[in-house]
Motif scaffolding. Structure first.
Motif, PDB file in Angstrom:
ATOM      1  N   VAL A   1     -14.561  -3.821  42.868  1.00 54.55           N
ATOM      2  CA  VAL A   1     -13.417  -2.931  43.105  1.00 54.55           C
ATOM      3  C   VAL A   1     -12.106  -3.625  42.739  1.00 54.55           C
ATOM      4  N   ILE A   2     -11.983  -4.901  43.097  1.00 54.08           N
ATOM      5  CA  ILE A   2     -10.759  -5.645  42.760  1.00 54.08           C
ATOM      6  C   ILE A   2     -10.589  -5.750  41.242  1.00 54.08           C
ATOM      7  N   LEU A   3     -11.658  -6.004  40.527  1.00 52.10           N
ATOM      8  CA  LEU A   3     -11.579  -6.073  39.064  1.00 52.10           C
ATOM      9  C   LEU A   3     -11.192  -4.722  38.471  1.00 52.10           C
ATOM     10  N   LEU A   4     -11.732  -3.624  39.012  1.00 53.06           N
ATOM     11  CA  LEU A   4     -11.378  -2.296  38.522  1.00 53.06           C
ATOM     12  C   LEU A   4      -9.903  -1.986  38.775  1.00 53.06           C
ATOM     13  N   LEU A   5      -9.406  -2.374  39.934  1.00 50.88           N
ATOM     14  CA  LEU A   5      -8.004  -2.125  40.250  1.00 50.88           C
ATOM     15  C   LEU A   5      -7.086  -2.964  39.362  1.00 50.88           C
ATOM     16  N   THR A   6      -7.456  -4.225  39.128  1.00 48.41           N
ATOM     17  CA  THR A   6      -6.651  -5.079  38.246  1.00 48.41           C
ATOM     18  C   THR A   6      -6.662  -4.544  36.819  1.00 48.41           C
ATOM     19  N   ALA A   7      -7.827  -4.088  36.358  1.00 43.79           N
ATOM     20  CA  ALA A   7      -7.900  -3.483  35.027  1.00 43.79           C
ATOM     21  C   ALA A   7      -7.012  -2.251  34.941  1.00 43.79           C
ATOM     22  N   GLY A   8      -6.954  -1.481  36.027  1.00 41.57           N
ATOM     23  CA  GLY A   8      -6.075  -0.314  36.035  1.00 41.57           C
ATOM     24  C   GLY A   8      -4.623  -0.688  35.868  1.00 41.57           C
ATOM     25  N   LEU A   9      -4.178  -1.746  36.557  1.00 39.32           N
ATOM     26  CA  LEU A   9      -2.797  -2.205  36.408  1.00 39.32           C
ATOM     27  C   LEU A   9      -2.499  -2.600  34.964  1.00 39.32           C
ATOM     28  N   ALA A  10      -3.433  -3.336  34.347  1.00 39.77           N
ATOM     29  CA  ALA A  10      -3.216  -3.797  32.972  1.00 39.77           C
ATOM     30  C   ALA A  10      -3.215  -2.636  31.986  1.00 39.77           C
ATOM     31  N   VAL A  11      -4.238  -1.797  32.049  1.00 43.87           N
ATOM     32  CA  VAL A  11      -4.351  -0.680  31.093  1.00 43.87           C
ATOM     33  C   VAL A  11      -3.181   0.289  31.252  1.00 43.87           C
ATOM     34  N   SER A  12      -2.813   0.594  32.482  1.00 40.32           N
ATOM     35  CA  SER A  12      -1.726   1.537  32.725  1.00 40.32           C
ATOM     36  C   SER A  12      -0.402   1.003  32.196  1.00 40.32           C
ATOM     37  N   SER A  13      -0.112  -0.282  32.440  1.00 44.54           N
ATOM     38  CA  SER A  13       1.166  -0.842  31.975  1.00 44.54           C
ATOM     39  C   SER A  13       1.219  -0.926  30.452  1.00 44.54           C
ATOM     40  N   VAL A  14       0.095  -1.267  29.823  1.00 41.31           N
ATOM     41  CA  VAL A  14       0.064  -1.306  28.357  1.00 41.31           C
ATOM     42  C   VAL A  14       0.249   0.095  27.781  1.00 41.31           C
ATOM     43  N   THR A  15      -0.390   1.074  28.385  1.00 40.68           N
ATOM     44  CA  THR A  15      -0.250   2.459  27.923  1.00 40.68           C
ATOM     45  C   THR A  15       1.197   2.930  28.061  1.00 40.68           C
ATOM     46  N   GLY A  16       1.815   2.620  29.189  1.00 36.23           N
ATOM     47  CA  GLY A  16       3.212   3.007  29.389  1.00 36.23           C
ATOM     48  C   GLY A  16       4.135   2.372  28.378  1.00 36.23           C
ATOM     49  N   GLY A  17       3.923   1.080  28.089  1.00 36.05           N
ATOM     50  CA  GLY A  17       4.758   0.415  27.086  1.00 36.05           C
ATOM     51  C   GLY A  17       4.574   0.998  25.699  1.00 36.05           C
ATOM     52  N   ALA A  18       3.336   1.313  25.347  1.00 39.45           N
ATOM     53  CA  ALA A  18       3.075   1.891  24.027  1.00 39.45           C
ATOM     54  C   ALA A  18       3.707   3.270  23.892  1.00 39.45           C
ATOM     55  N   MET A  19       3.646   4.069  24.954  1.00 39.45           N
ATOM     56  CA  MET A  19       4.229   5.413  24.897  1.00 39.45           C
ATOM     57  C   MET A  19       5.750   5.371  24.878  1.00 39.45           C
ATOM     58  N   ALA A  20       6.349   4.479  25.654  1.00 44.11           N
ATOM     59  CA  ALA A  20       7.802   4.477  25.804  1.00 44.11           C
ATOM     60  C   ALA A  20       8.528   3.799  24.650  1.00 44.11           C
ATOM     61  N   VAL A  21       7.965   2.705  24.138  1.00 42.41           N
ATOM     62  CA  VAL A  21       8.693   1.914  23.139  1.00 42.41           C
ATOM     63  C   VAL A  21       7.895   1.788  21.846  1.00 42.41           C
TER      64      VAL A  21
END
Length: 450
Positions: free
Chosen positions: A132-152
């Motif tokens: 569960v901890i690995l899944l949550l950490t992966a979510g933080l990474a994937v979500s932040s990368v997706t946000g950066g790609a969409m915004a900039v």
């Protein structure tokens, strides 16, 4: 007959894989875990998009000043925040409660009857919590990368020594940085397991990873000797900064990751030892502070002493690791890279770092203090040469150097070089890369180039 009965009982034990699936379903069925998962997979993207579209940026955060320039800065800003707050809280909610919840609900006897093996219960719960901890950490990474790609978008990233990383290189190092913080995150999770086993229903077990993380963060703010800093299990939360210099400062990062993994093994082994020796017939078990001290805290304190000794012997580092020569090399290198970036903005003839021959002369406390250690009273005068021009250029910077080696250089003139936060380009005003910049000083002994 006895042998036959014993064989039948052992044969009916639930395999670890089935127990693991059962514990994983139990964790994911909890509303707080579902809310946490939703936040980890959505909140970073929303944060990065919102900040990237604002006129002001979190310049006091590492890579925050580059969030308008590249989408790869956002995941690193989120990573810095996650290492300070999100990941410790996440390990508390998951690992700090994975055993204690059975004490609160009084379900140990039912679980033992069903599984028939404390060892398999421990393995299943530990693996489910780690998953569960690995899944949550992966979510933080994937979500932040997706946000950066969409915004900039996928633009180059400026490293901590001013050199430019191509998008592919930046992507690889961002991914590696997130992977490196898994080690200290799992170390906190293992400490959470230990607290959950040793303290039972006590809320201290649930909060133990947060308290340990806060203590480690406070320790990193102190002027500790380098071996002590490297031996702390949370050092890898900041050591990933070394990935973004050229050449990379990989020594401290590798030491931090190895130390964290050693703590994972040690804390998990201590939790396992306490768990298999527990008396499950005591339905009022509420933890044993004395047992937690003797079987948990004291062994980990001994481990810290051993890792400090090994780090001191293996690295040869002494003191703060911050001295005049290192600061001057770091500032001069970063200035040379960023000067070329400013030259490209202004469409001037390109020059190389070798042609610039940038050097820095740095003092501390106006020359009244020994030029070593952290502080906000460092002052550097950078000098450089331009081809075909006899005069030597110079610029002044005020430096604030943190105990972990990270520094912020604030330009103090001349105005046309670093005295103003914007430069006038052919397409309009643009941020001046020489006005303020972040960098890092290598804490381990280094050999100058050349």
């Amino acid at each position: 007959m006895t042998a036959t009965v014993s064989h039948a009982v052992v044969g009916r034990r639930v395999p670890v894989v089935r127990g693991y699936r059962f514990e994983l379903v139990k964790l994911l069925a909890q509303w707080r875990i579902r809310l946490l998962a939703l936040a980890c997979w959505l909140a970073p993207a929303l944060f990065v998009v919102a900040v990237s579209r604002q006129s002001t940026l979190p310049v006091d955060t590492l890579f925050g000043r580059w969030m308008h320039a590249t989408g790869w800065a956002g995941p690193l800003v989120v990573l810095g925040f996650a290492g300070t707050w999100a990941l410790p809280l996440m390990t508390s909610v998951v690992a700090g409660d994975v055993f204690a919840i059975e004490d609160r609900l009084g379900t140990w006897r039912h679980l033992l009857v069903a599984v028939r093996s404390p060892r398999r219960i421990f393995a299943a719960k530990s693996l489910a919590g780690a998953t569960v901890i690995l899944l949550l950490t992966a979510g933080l990474a994937v979500s932040s990368v997706t946000g950066g790609a969409m915004a900039v978008g996928d633009q180059p990233l400026v490293g901590l020594d001013g050199h430019e990383l191509a998008p592919a290189d930046a992507a690889g190092k961002v991914l590696l940085a997130w992977m490196c913080v898994l080690a200290p995150t799992l170390a906190l999770a293992a400490i959470g397991l230990l607290g959950s086993v040793a303290l039972g229903r006590s809320p201290m077990g649930l909060l133990l990873p947060v308290f340990v993380a806060l203590a480690l963060q406070l320790a990193q703010l102190l002027p500790l000797p380098v071996p002590v800093r490297l031996a702390l299990p949370g050092y890898a939360f900041t050591a990933w900064n070394g990935l973004f210099t050229s050449p990379g400062q990989l020594g401290p990062l590798l030491i931090g990751v190895v130390v964290s993994l050693v703590w994972v093994v040690a804390a998990t082994a201590l939790a396992y030892r306490l768990f298999v020796r527990r008396d499950f017939t005591d339905l009022s078990f509420d933890g044993s502070p004395r047992r937690a001290l003797t079987a948990g805290l004291l062994p980990l304190a001994g481990l810290l002493a051993v890792t400090v000794a090994v780090a001191a012997a293996g690295t040869g580092a002494t003191g703060s690791g911050i001295d005049q020569d290192k600061v001057q090399r770091a500032v001069a290198t970063a200035f040379g890279h960023l000067y070329r970036r400013q030259t490209a903005q202004l469409h001037r003839p390109d020059v190389t770092e070798a042609q610039l021959q940038a050097t820095a002369a740095c003092t501390k406390g106006g020359g009244r203090l020994a030029p070593q250690g952290a502080g906000n009273d460092w002052r550097c005068v950078v000098s450089w040469h331009l081809p075909g021009i006899a005069a030597v250029g110079s610029a002044t910077y005020q430096l604030d150097i943190a105990p972990d080696g990270r520094y912020t250089a604030d330009g103090d003139g001349p105005k046309e070089v670093n005295g103003y936060f914007l430069v006038r380009t052919a397409t309009g005003d643009a941020p001046n890369p020489l006005w303020q910049f972040d960098g890092t000083v290598a804490l381990l002994p280094t050999t100058p180039k050349g």
